[in-house]
Write a protein that holds these residues in place. Structure first.
Motif, PDB file in Angstrom:
ATOM      1  N   HIS A   1       1.006  -1.376  -0.182  1.00 45.40           N
ATOM      2  CA  HIS A   1      -0.115  -0.184   0.044  1.00 45.40           C
ATOM      3  C   HIS A   1       0.797   1.340  -0.035  1.00 45.40           C
ATOM      4  O   HIS A   1       0.546   2.184  -0.651  1.00 45.40           O
ATOM      5  CB  HIS A   1      -0.881   0.054   1.194  1.00 45.40           C
TER       6      HIS A   1
ATOM      7  N   LEU B   1      -5.545   5.755   0.311  1.00 47.34           N
ATOM      8  CA  LEU B   1      -4.399   4.857   0.918  1.00 47.34           C
ATOM      9  C   LEU B   1      -3.878   5.442   2.155  1.00 47.34           C
ATOM     10  O   LEU B   1      -3.468   4.654   3.228  1.00 47.34           O
ATOM     11  CB  LEU B   1      -3.473   4.468  -0.099  1.00 47.34           C
TER      12      LEU B   1
ATOM     13  N   ALA C   1       0.960   4.302  -2.869  1.00 51.26           N
ATOM     14  CA  ALA C   1       0.566   5.694  -2.631  1.00 51.26           C
ATOM     15  C   ALA C   1       1.470   6.527  -2.972  1.00 51.26           C
ATOM     16  O   ALA C   1       1.210   7.478  -3.462  1.00 51.26           O
ATOM     17  CB  ALA C   1       0.313   5.730  -0.837  1.00 51.26           C
TER      18      ALA C   1
ATOM     19  N   ASP D   1      -6.115   5.466   5.224  1.00 51.21           N
ATOM     20  CA  ASP D   1      -6.212   4.275   5.469  1.00 51.21           C
ATOM     21  C   ASP D   1      -4.988   3.900   6.740  1.00 51.21           C
ATOM     22  O   ASP D   1      -5.246   2.891   7.552  1.00 51.21           O
ATOM     23  CB  ASP D   1      -6.537   3.119   4.594  1.00 51.21           C
ATOM     24  N   ASN D   2      -3.927   4.049   6.240  1.00 49.81           N
ATOM     25  CA  ASN D   2      -2.873   3.659   7.073  1.00 49.81           C
ATOM     26  C   ASN D   2      -1.898   4.754   7.486  1.00 49.81           C
ATOM     27  O   ASN D   2      -0.856   4.501   8.113  1.00 49.81           O
ATOM     28  CB  ASN D   2      -1.713   2.936   5.737  1.00 49.81           C
TER      29      ASN D   2
END
Length: 329
Positions: free
Chosen positions: A194, A227, A198, A230-231
């Motif tokens: 991810h 992304l 990103a 979310d992280n």
């Protein structure tokens, strides 16, 4: 503890930083209860790596130094390379260019002289440094001077094309930048990380903005933002906010005073992060808006502070790098 560290590492490889951080904290808890030094140190290393991806560079430095100190108590250098690599990454994004370069001078002095013996994560940080110094000529010279490095043989084509993409961006050759970026993505294969995806999206935003294809830039910005949110990739979220300001500046729907207020709010909110490169961009945007609003006195006063700031963040770096950066900016 070992199992949780392995799970942490697995999530880290996928760019799932929140899960990775959770498991490394559990690993540390169990290892600490049994005084298992190596497993505790590995948990700290995993936490440090996760914090780098999350843009929490000060915390990452502390965790990595704690990891190093733990390993020294048992006379082991098992994680030494990983610690140095990650410390270089953390230091490169905060305080100023000298904060990173002093560390590199201590651990990789030959690299600063332009000698590349291998491609590893620590060496890569120097390529990124030259890019951030906005010195594409020196970056090209570093590549040509080290023609013995076979990127294909080393399976580093993705990195090679990424660097060429950054050079093209610095030279405002956005078509070439996009072509190199597409090659980098192709060599990355089936990217299942991810974080990497990103960053690719952020670079796409920059390419499309340069090509004045603002609609596509916004599309990639939405993908990147999801992304990053979310992280919790804080640094890249901040970078996207800066790019959003630049998109707002080319839109007739966005009043300049509103953009100016947003820029000032961001500067205040991000102060503790010490993201010096993003601070430079915010100052540039503020000066540009004040000039557009014909507030010349305020613009001139801010430009004086801006020049002082540039001098501060380029202290303790080679004179040629410093002069180039100051000239460009």
């Amino acid at each position: 503890g070992l199992i949780y560290n392995n799970l942490s590492d697995l999530y880290l490889k996928q760019g799932s930083t929140i899960e990775s951080n959770r498991y490394s904290q559990l690993a540390y808890k169990y290892a600490n209860e049994l005084s298992l030094t190596t497993i505790k140190a590995l948990a700290l290393l995993n936490q440090g790596e996760a914090k780098i991806k999350m843009g929490e560079f000060h915390e990452a430095e502390e965790l990595l130094i704690a990891c190093d100190n733990l390993m020294k108590t048992i006379g082991s250098d098992s994680y030494s390379k990983s610690i140095k690599r990650n410390l270089a990454l953390a230091k490169s994004k905060i305080k100023g260019f000298g904060h990173y370069l002093r560390f590199l001078q201590e651990h990789e002095p030959e690299l600063i002289k332009g000698k590349v013996s291998e491609i590893n994560p620590l060496v890569k940080t120097y390529f990124y440094y030259l890019n951030e110094m906005q010195n594409p000529k020196k970056l090209r010279k570093l590549i040509s001077r080290n023609a013995h490095i076979n990127y294909k043989h080393l399976h580093e084509e993705e990195f090679h094309h990424n660097v060429l993409s950054m050079i093209a961006l610095a030279e405002n050759d956005y078509d070439q930048a996009q072509n190199e970026l597409k090659l980098a993505i192709r060599h990355a294969g089936e990217v299942n990380n991810h974080y990497a995806i990103a960053v690719f999206y952020v670079l796409e935003v920059m390419c499309h903005f340069g090509l004045k294809d603002f609609e596509k830039a916004r599309d990639f910005m939405q993908k990147a933002r999801k992304l990053c949110e979310d992280n919790q990739y804080r640094y890249w979220l901040c970078k996207l906010d800066v790019l959003q300001l630049r998109l707002d500046l080319v839109s007739t729907d966005s009043p300049l005073r509103g953009i100016l207020r947003q820029t000032m709010r961001m500067q205040k909110e991000w102060e503790s992060y010490e993201y010096y490169q993003l601070n430079v961009e915010l100052l540039q945007i503020r000066i540009q808006i004040l000039v557009e609003l014909k507030q010349d006195e305020r613009a001139e006063e801010l430009f004086g502070k801006y020049k002082t700031y540039l001098e501060e963040i380029t202290a303790d770096i080679p004179e040629d790098d410093r002069n180039n950066y100051l000239a460009v900016n």
